[in-house]
Design a protein around this motif. Structure first.
Motif, PDB file in Angstrom:
ATOM      1  N   ILE A 228      33.376   0.576 -31.849  1.00 23.00           N
ATOM      2  CA  ILE A 228      33.280  -0.890 -31.891  1.00 23.00           C
ATOM      3  C   ILE A 228      34.665  -1.514 -32.071  1.00 23.00           C
ATOM      4  O   ILE A 228      35.030  -2.461 -31.360  1.00 23.00           O
ATOM      5  N   LEU A 229      35.449  -0.994 -33.015  1.00 25.29           N
ATOM      6  CA  LEU A 229      36.795  -1.525 -33.234  1.00 25.29           C
ATOM      7  C   LEU A 229      37.685  -1.316 -32.006  1.00 25.29           C
ATOM      8  O   LEU A 229      38.521  -2.165 -31.693  1.00 25.29           O
ATOM      9  N   GLY A 230      37.507  -0.197 -31.330  1.00 25.47           N
ATOM     10  CA  GLY A 230      38.268   0.054 -30.106  1.00 25.47           C
ATOM     11  C   GLY A 230      37.997  -0.996 -29.044  1.00 25.47           C
ATOM     12  O   GLY A 230      38.913  -1.477 -28.374  1.00 25.47           O
ATOM     13  N   PHE A 231      36.719  -1.380 -28.891  1.00 25.97           N
ATOM     14  CA  PHE A 231      36.375  -2.431 -27.928  1.00 25.97           C
ATOM     15  C   PHE A 231      36.936  -3.788 -28.361  1.00 25.97           C
ATOM     16  O   PHE A 231      37.400  -4.571 -27.527  1.00 25.97           O
ATOM     17  N   ILE A 232      36.909  -4.067 -29.665  1.00 20.18           N
ATOM     18  CA  ILE A 232      37.447  -5.342 -30.166  1.00 20.18           C
ATOM     19  C   ILE A 232      38.952  -5.405 -29.919  1.00 20.18           C
ATOM     20  O   ILE A 232      39.473  -6.428 -29.442  1.00 20.18           O
ATOM     21  N   ILE A 233      39.661  -4.318 -30.223  1.00 14.33           N
ATOM     22  CA  ILE A 233      41.104  -4.294 -29.992  1.00 14.33           C
ATOM     23  C   ILE A 233      41.397  -4.448 -28.499  1.00 14.33           C
ATOM     24  O   ILE A 233      42.336  -5.157 -28.115  1.00 14.33           O
ATOM     25  N   LEU A 234      40.613  -3.802 -27.657  1.00 12.36           N
ATOM     26  CA  LEU A 234      40.813  -3.936 -26.215  1.00 12.36           C
ATOM     27  C   LEU A 234      40.611  -5.386 -25.763  1.00 12.36           C
ATOM     28  O   LEU A 234      41.407  -5.914 -24.980  1.00 12.36           O
ATOM     29  N   ALA A 235      39.578  -6.047 -26.273  1.00 14.02           N
ATOM     30  CA  ALA A 235      39.341  -7.453 -25.921  1.00 14.02           C
ATOM     31  C   ALA A 235      40.510  -8.334 -26.371  1.00 14.02           C
ATOM     32  O   ALA A 235      40.989  -9.179 -25.601  1.00 14.02           O
ATOM     33  N   PHE A 236      40.974  -8.129 -27.609  1.00 11.25           N
ATOM     34  CA  PHE A 236      42.122  -8.901 -28.090  1.00 11.25           C
ATOM     35  C   PHE A 236      43.373  -8.602 -27.278  1.00 11.25           C
ATOM     36  O   PHE A 236      44.196  -9.484 -27.049  1.00 11.25           O
ATOM     37  N   SER A 237      43.514  -7.365 -26.839  1.00  6.95           N
ATOM     38  CA  SER A 237      44.710  -7.016 -26.068  1.00  6.95           C
ATOM     39  C   SER A 237      44.707  -7.722 -24.712  1.00  6.95           C
ATOM     40  O   SER A 237      45.758  -8.135 -24.230  1.00  6.95           O
ATOM     41  N   PHE A 238      43.528  -7.878 -24.105  1.00  6.55           N
ATOM     42  CA  PHE A 238      43.468  -8.638 -22.852  1.00  6.55           C
ATOM     43  C   PHE A 238      43.823 -10.102 -23.092  1.00  6.55           C
ATOM     44  O   PHE A 238      44.485 -10.730 -22.263  1.00  6.55           O
ATOM     45  N   MET A 239      43.406 -10.639 -24.234  1.00  5.83           N
ATOM     46  CA  MET A 239      43.729 -12.030 -24.548  1.00  5.83           C
ATOM     47  C   MET A 239      45.219 -12.212 -24.839  1.00  5.83           C
ATOM     48  O   MET A 239      45.756 -13.295 -24.632  1.00  5.83           O
ATOM     49  N   SER A 240      45.862 -11.153 -25.328  1.00  3.61           N
ATOM     50  CA  SER A 240      47.285 -11.261 -25.648  1.00  3.61           C
ATOM     51  C   SER A 240      48.159 -11.252 -24.403  1.00  3.61           C
ATOM     52  O   SER A 240      49.316 -11.650 -24.445  1.00  3.61           O
ATOM     53  N   LYS A 241      47.618 -10.776 -23.292  1.00  4.03           N
ATOM     54  CA  LYS A 241      48.329 -10.706 -22.009  1.00  4.03           C
ATOM     55  C   LYS A 241      49.602  -9.859 -22.084  1.00  4.03           C
ATOM     56  O   LYS A 241      50.529 -10.052 -21.318  1.00  4.03           O
TER      57      LYS A 241
ATOM     58  N   SER B  31      50.899  -6.332 -21.346  1.00  5.24           N
ATOM     59  CA  SER B  31      50.424  -5.181 -20.564  1.00  5.24           C
ATOM     60  C   SER B  31      50.554  -3.861 -21.323  1.00  5.24           C
ATOM     61  O   SER B  31      49.696  -2.977 -21.176  1.00  5.24           O
ATOM     62  N   ASN B  32      51.584  -3.714 -22.137  1.00  2.20           N
ATOM     63  CA  ASN B  32      51.713  -2.478 -22.917  1.00  2.20           C
ATOM     64  C   ASN B  32      50.574  -2.315 -23.908  1.00  2.20           C
ATOM     65  O   ASN B  32      50.036  -1.220 -24.078  1.00  2.20           O
ATOM     66  N   ILE B  33      50.207  -3.395 -24.577  1.00  4.09           N
ATOM     67  CA  ILE B  33      49.111  -3.329 -25.543  1.00  4.09           C
ATOM     68  C   ILE B  33      47.797  -3.062 -24.822  1.00  4.09           C
ATOM     69  O   ILE B  33      46.961  -2.283 -25.305  1.00  4.09           O
TER      70      ILE B  33
ATOM     71  N   TYR C 270      47.253   3.970 -30.991  1.00  2.00           N
ATOM     72  CA  TYR C 270      47.210   2.841 -31.919  1.00  2.00           C
ATOM     73  C   TYR C 270      48.493   2.737 -32.747  1.00  2.00           C
ATOM     74  O   TYR C 270      48.871   1.641 -33.156  1.00  2.00           O
ATOM     75  N   THR C 271      49.177   3.842 -32.954  1.00  3.69           N
ATOM     76  CA  THR C 271      50.480   3.787 -33.614  1.00  3.69           C
ATOM     77  C   THR C 271      51.498   3.083 -32.719  1.00  3.69           C
ATOM     78  O   THR C 271      52.300   2.271 -33.192  1.00  3.69           O
ATOM     79  N   ILE C 272      51.454   3.373 -31.431  1.00  3.99           N
ATOM     80  CA  ILE C 272      52.351   2.700 -30.478  1.00  3.99           C
ATOM     81  C   ILE C 272      52.051   1.203 -30.433  1.00  3.99           C
ATOM     82  O   ILE C 272      52.971   0.376 -30.375  1.00  3.99           O
ATOM     83  N   ILE C 273      50.766   0.844 -30.496  1.00  2.00           N
ATOM     84  CA  ILE C 273      50.395  -0.578 -30.495  1.00  2.00           C
ATOM     85  C   ILE C 273      51.014  -1.284 -31.696  1.00  2.00           C
ATOM     86  O   ILE C 273      51.553  -2.393 -31.580  1.00  2.00           O
ATOM     87  N   ILE C 274      50.966  -0.642 -32.853  1.00  2.00           N
ATOM     88  CA  ILE C 274      51.536  -1.260 -34.071  1.00  2.00           C
ATOM     89  C   ILE C 274      53.046  -1.463 -33.888  1.00  2.00           C
ATOM     90  O   ILE C 274      53.607  -2.457 -34.344  1.00  2.00           O
TER      91      ILE C 274
ATOM     92  N   ILE D 194      47.409  -1.381 -22.024  1.00  2.94           N
ATOM     93  CA  ILE D 194      47.428   0.029 -21.600  1.00  2.94           C
ATOM     94  C   ILE D 194      47.119   0.945 -22.775  1.00  2.94           C
ATOM     95  O   ILE D 194      46.241   1.819 -22.685  1.00  2.94           O
ATOM     96  N   PHE D 195      47.790   0.750 -23.902  1.00  5.40           N
ATOM     97  CA  PHE D 195      47.601   1.666 -25.022  1.00  5.40           C
ATOM     98  C   PHE D 195      46.282   1.460 -25.743  1.00  5.40           C
ATOM     99  O   PHE D 195      45.704   2.419 -26.269  1.00  5.40           O
ATOM    100  N   SER D 196      45.756   0.237 -25.748  1.00 10.24           N
ATOM    101  CA  SER D 196      44.429   0.061 -26.336  1.00 10.24           C
ATOM    102  C   SER D 196      43.364   0.671 -25.428  1.00 10.24           C
ATOM    103  O   SER D 196      42.362   1.206 -25.918  1.00 10.24           O
ATOM    104  N   SER D 197      43.574   0.637 -24.119  1.00  7.32           N
ATOM    105  CA  SER D 197      42.653   1.306 -23.191  1.00  7.32           C
ATOM    106  C   SER D 197      42.691   2.814 -23.389  1.00  7.32           C
ATOM    107  O   SER D 197      41.637   3.472 -23.440  1.00  7.32           O
TER     108      SER D 197
END
Length: 140
Positions: free
Chosen positions: A69-82, A84-86, A132-136, A88-91
């Protein structure tokens, strides 16, 4: 900036849950005696397993669902952030969590004996930790 902070905080949360998931899974792998789901399988075997290891096993399964569930939430937020690195790594992180979850199910269906599925769970864990470490570490 707000979305990135949310993604960053959620990534810290997902990393903490991944550590709990890993420790719980390793405990089960090393100390639990899994029932054989073969022709001799009966309800008493599963009842005995759940009585002895049920809370730990349920924690492992429920933390896996929470990670999904958290993975999907992070992915949704990453699309909203626009960013591309986030994205890719959240996917990659979400796909790694899905890989670990499916491998866990297949491990159960293999009478808890096919170690390739256990290996695939650990591979999903390592990839998701790295993602997720790279995302941080990303900056807006």
């Amino acid at each position: 900036m707000y979305r990135y902070r949310s993604i960053s905080y959620l990534s810290y949360v997902i990393l903490a849950i991944l550590v709990i998931q890993f420790l719980d899974g390793m405990w089960l792998n090393l100390f639990a005696v899994f029932p054989q789901v073969s022709s001799s399988f009966n309800a008493m075997n599963m009842m005995s397993f759940m009585f002895n290891y049920g809370p730990i096993f349920m924690l492992h399964m429920m933390s896996g669902f929470l990670l999904l569930i958290l993975g999907f939430i992070i992915l949704a937020f990453s699309f909203m952030s626009k960013n591309s690195n986030i994205v890719i790594f959240s996917s990659i992180g979400l796909l790694a969590i899905i890989l670990a979850g499916i491998s866990g199910l297949l491990f159960m269906f293999s009478d808890f004996s096919n170690n390739i599925f256990s290996y695939m769970m650990s591979l999903g864990f390592i990839i998701s930790i790295a993602s997720y470490t790279i995302i941080i570490g990303q900056r807006k």
